[in-house]
Design an enzyme around this catalytic site. Structure first.
Site, PDB file in Angstrom:
ATOM      1  N   ASP A   1       0.671  -1.095   0.507  1.00  0.00           N
ATOM      2  CA  ASP A   1       0.217   0.379  -0.674  1.00  0.00           C
ATOM      3  C   ASP A   1       1.217   1.088  -0.418  1.00  0.00           C
ATOM      4  O   ASP A   1       2.005   1.422   0.580  1.00  0.00           O
ATOM      5  CB  ASP A   1      -0.772  -0.164   1.241  1.00  0.00           C
ATOM      6  N   ASP A   2       0.087   1.948  -0.451  1.00  0.00           N
ATOM      7  CA  ASP A   2       0.738   3.462  -0.223  1.00  0.00           C
ATOM      8  C   ASP A   2      -0.126   4.592   0.549  1.00  0.00           C
ATOM      9  O   ASP A   2      -1.194   4.715   0.150  1.00  0.00           O
ATOM     10  CB  ASP A   2       1.275   4.362  -1.602  1.00  0.00           C
ATOM     11  N   SER A   3       0.224   5.305   1.622  1.00  0.00           N
ATOM     12  CA  SER A   3      -0.975   6.036   1.952  1.00  0.00           C
ATOM     13  C   SER A   3      -0.268   7.439   2.321  1.00  0.00           C
ATOM     14  O   SER A   3       0.954   8.074   2.466  1.00  0.00           O
ATOM     15  CB  SER A   3      -1.336   5.732   3.612  1.00  0.00           C
TER      16      SER A   3
END
EC number: 3.6.1.67
Length: 195
Positions: free
Chosen positions: A72-74
């Site tokens: 993921d990237d947040s």
């Protein structure tokens, strides 16, 4: 059917959170280092959450092609500061608050301004060196005037979801998970898989 996902990150706190979220949705997850030695991920781009998530998932998928790899990237977006943070949240906050209290910093950063925030997550699933699904999740709300709650750490102690009066850290786990941006991205991904 219970899936076993391999989580492509070095971040122990992120692994624990994703494992908890997957378990909540009756799935299983574990950090990639249970299968491989520590890897040096390629540098993240500044283009988009999706590109960063895809790159990380594909990087580990090349080494574990039969596995279901998720990454993921947040990022944090503040309407009071358009163009600040976002895809570069971790890097920018690390520079602005090298060894400090991020929660205290954000609380004071928005003093006298809009206290609204948006947390966004994109999660990519790669199998056999191909990204097969992308999940998206976000949480909108306001930044509290002080840390509150003991049921979670980090930003959860200052983030109040829209329509609520409690911070995420004041909520019980099932309620909190329903609001988490990362949990919403995982749920979106699982829905696409028919889980």
């Amino acid at each position: 059917m219970k899936n076993n996902f391999i989580i492509a990150t070095h971040n122990i706190h992120k692994i624990k959170e994703i494992e908890t979220i997957l378990n909540f949705y009756r799935q299983h997850g574990e950090g990639y280092r249970k299968k491989l030695p520590q890897q040096a991920f390629p540098p993240e781009s500044t283009v988009s959450y999706e590109e960063n998530a895809k790159e990380k998932a594909l990087f580990i998928s090349q080494q574990l092609p039969a596995a279901k790899i998720i990454a993921d990237d947040s990022g944090l977006e503040l309407p009071a500061f358009p163009g600040r943070y976002g895809v570069q949240t971790a890097r920018e906050l690390a520079q602005e608050v090298p060894d400090g209290d991020l929660n205290d910093y954000l609380i004071h950063l928005v003093d006298g301004k809009s206290r609204q925030f948006i947390m966004k997550t994109t999660i990519a699933l790669a199998i056999n060196n191909q990204v097969v699904k992308i999940g998206h999740g976000q949480l909108k709300g306001t930044i509290a005037h002080a840390e509150r709650g003991v049921n979670a750490t980090g930003f959860d102690r200052i983030f109040i979801p829209a329509g609520e009066s409690q911070t995420l850290a004041e909520m019980d786990q099932p309620t909190r998970i329903s609001y988490l941006h990362r949990a919403r991205a995982v749920k979106n991904l699982l829905d696409q898989l028919g889980e």
